[in-house]
Design a protein around this motif. Structure first.
Motif, short mmCIF file in Angstrom:
data_model
loop_
_atom_site.label_atom_id
_atom_site.label_comp_id
_atom_site.label_asym_id
_atom_site.label_seq_id
_atom_site.Cartn_x
_atom_site.Cartn_y
_atom_site.Cartn_z
N ILE A 209 147.53 -15.56 43.53
CA ILE A 209 147.98 -15.02 45.04
C ILE A 209 149.41 -15.44 45.29
CG2 ILE A 209 147.43 -15.72 47.32
CD1 ILE A 209 144.50 -16.41 46.48
N ARG A 210 149.99 -14.34 45.91
CA ARG A 210 151.31 -14.62 46.89
C ARG A 210 151.06 -14.49 48.38
NH1 ARG A 210 153.79 -10.07 43.10
NH2 ARG A 210 154.03 -11.02 41.37
N VAL A 211 151.87 -15.40 48.83
CA VAL A 211 151.74 -15.71 50.25
C VAL A 211 153.10 -15.45 50.85
CG1 VAL A 211 151.04 -17.07 52.30
CG2 VAL A 211 149.73 -17.19 50.49
N TYR A 212 153.14 -14.25 51.52
CA TYR A 212 154.48 -14.00 52.23
C TYR A 212 154.34 -14.60 53.61
CZ TYR A 212 154.91 -10.97 48.26
OH TYR A 212 155.11 -10.32 46.93
N TYR A 213 155.10 -15.36 53.84
CA TYR A 213 155.13 -16.23 55.33
C TYR A 213 156.84 -15.59 56.10
CZ TYR A 213 157.64 -20.05 53.85
OH TYR A 213 158.68 -20.88 53.27
N SER A 214 156.44 -15.50 57.35
CA SER A 214 157.53 -15.39 58.45
C SER A 214 158.30 -16.52 58.62
CB SER A 214 156.90 -14.75 59.58
OG SER A 214 158.04 -14.87 60.62
N LYS A 215 159.47 -16.50 58.68
CA LYS A 215 160.20 -17.31 59.15
C LYS A 215 160.36 -17.89 60.44
CE LYS A 215 163.93 -14.21 60.96
NZ LYS A 215 165.05 -13.57 60.49
N GLU A 216 159.31 -17.15 61.11
CA GLU A 216 158.89 -17.79 62.41
C GLU A 216 158.01 -19.18 62.29
OE1 GLU A 216 160.73 -16.56 65.10
OE2 GLU A 216 161.41 -15.16 63.74
N ILE A 217 157.46 -19.29 61.37
CA ILE A 217 156.40 -20.36 61.14
C ILE A 217 156.88 -21.28 60.01
CG2 ILE A 217 154.35 -19.33 62.16
CD1 ILE A 217 153.37 -18.95 59.11
N PRO A 218 156.77 -22.53 60.21
CA PRO A 218 157.08 -23.53 59.12
C PRO A 218 156.19 -23.46 57.92
CG PRO A 218 156.91 -24.94 61.23
CD PRO A 218 156.50 -23.35 61.31
N PHE A 219 157.10 -23.60 56.65
CA PHE A 219 156.10 -23.61 55.39
C PHE A 219 155.06 -24.55 55.67
CE2 PHE A 219 155.33 -25.88 51.47
CZ PHE A 219 154.64 -24.75 50.75
N ARG A 220 154.95 -25.69 55.88
CA ARG A 220 154.06 -26.89 56.00
C ARG A 220 152.99 -26.34 56.81
NH1 ARG A 220 153.54 -28.90 51.66
NH2 ARG A 220 155.70 -30.03 51.01
N LYS A 221 153.04 -25.68 58.02
CA LYS A 221 152.07 -25.31 58.91
C LYS A 221 151.24 -23.91 58.10
CE LYS A 221 151.51 -24.02 63.76
NZ LYS A 221 152.23 -23.73 64.96
N PRO B 168 143.67 -25.66 51.31
CA PRO B 168 142.42 -26.00 51.10
C PRO B 168 141.59 -24.62 50.69
CG PRO B 168 143.19 -26.80 53.05
CD PRO B 168 144.15 -25.90 52.84
N ILE B 169 142.02 -23.41 51.19
CA ILE B 169 141.24 -22.40 50.80
C ILE B 169 141.59 -21.75 49.47
CG2 ILE B 169 140.88 -19.90 51.41
CD1 ILE B 169 141.43 -20.98 54.38
N ILE B 170 142.88 -21.88 48.86
CA ILE B 170 143.49 -21.17 47.75
C ILE B 170 143.77 -22.28 46.68
CG2 ILE B 170 143.97 -19.01 48.82
CD1 ILE B 170 147.01 -19.95 48.76
N SER B 171 143.54 -23.50 46.80
CA SER B 171 144.20 -24.75 46.14
C SER B 171 143.73 -24.31 44.40
CB SER B 171 143.52 -26.07 46.64
OG SER B 171 142.05 -25.85 46.45
N ASP B 172 142.46 -23.83 44.16
CA ASP B 172 142.12 -23.73 42.90
C ASP B 172 142.64 -22.38 42.05
OD1 ASP B 172 140.51 -25.96 42.90
OD2 ASP B 172 138.85 -24.75 43.56
N ILE B 173 143.55 -21.46 42.93
CA ILE B 173 143.91 -20.40 42.56
C ILE B 173 145.49 -20.53 42.40
CG2 ILE B 173 144.26 -17.82 42.99
CD1 ILE B 173 141.93 -18.42 45.00
N PRO B 174 146.08 -20.39 41.22
CA PRO B 174 147.62 -20.19 41.10
C PRO B 174 148.26 -19.41 42.26
CG PRO B 174 146.70 -19.63 39.03
CD PRO B 174 145.51 -19.75 39.91
N HIS B 175 149.32 -20.01 42.96
CA HIS B 175 149.72 -19.23 44.23
C HIS B 175 150.92 -19.66 44.43
CE1 HIS B 175 147.91 -23.03 45.69
NE2 HIS B 175 148.93 -23.08 46.47
N ILE B 176 151.87 -18.86 45.12
CA ILE B 176 153.06 -19.13 45.46
C ILE B 176 153.39 -18.77 46.78
CG2 ILE B 176 154.03 -16.75 44.46
CD1 ILE B 176 156.48 -18.46 43.85
N TYR B 177 154.14 -19.49 47.62
CA TYR B 177 154.67 -19.13 48.99
C TYR B 177 155.96 -18.57 49.02
CZ TYR B 177 150.52 -21.69 50.59
OH TYR B 177 149.25 -22.08 50.87
N LEU B 178 156.22 -17.40 49.79
CA LEU B 178 157.62 -16.99 49.84
C LEU B 178 157.87 -16.47 51.32
CD1 LEU B 178 157.10 -14.46 46.84
CD2 LEU B 178 158.50 -16.50 46.85
#
Length: 122
Positions: free
Chosen positions: A75-87, A94-104
């Motif tokens: 999974i790739r998660v693309y997130y807006s600069k409007e929200i902090p990464f930790r949020k 907790p939903i995707i912890s068993d799946i290799p994933h990256i946040y961008l």
């Protein structure tokens, strides 16, 4: 003249010989043509809607087994600069912890969307 809508697919089953690939394109909290967001819990509501949308897309793919977001290979998660990464990671991990994933951090297709997800199953 009627404005033409963009042509793309949210989910696709690609067959190459005996191999099957399930591809999910950038999916976000969109219901019909509208962005879905509960103003009381904007990020949480968008996460819930996006996960539901992905699961619905995967249910519609012809497969010998039931597919859900938990079956994806990555999974790739693309997130807006409007929200902090930790949020975003605190809600999604907790939903995707068993799946290799990256946040961008990236520009998202709509200003009021906080993130989108893409992924695949090989």
């Amino acid at each position: 003249d009627k404005k033409a809508r963009p042509l793309f697919e949210r989910a696709k089953l690609v067959k190459a010989g005996k191999l099957k690939y399930y591809l999910i394109s950038g999916t976000a909290s969109i219901d019909g043509e509208l962005t879905y967001m509960d103003p009381e819990k904007p990020l949480r509501s968008q996460v819930d809607k996006t996960i539901d949308s992905i699961n619905n897309l995967l249910e519609d793919i012809e497969s010998e087994f039931v597919l859900s977001i938990k079956n994806l290979s990555y999974i790739r998660v693309y997130y807006s600069k409007e929200i902090p990464f930790r949020k975003i990671s605190n809600i999604l991990d907790p939903i995707i912890s068993d799946i290799p994933h990256i946040y961008l951090m990236a520009d998202i297709c709509r200003e009021n969307l906080l993130f989108e997800i893409e992924g695949a199953r090989f």
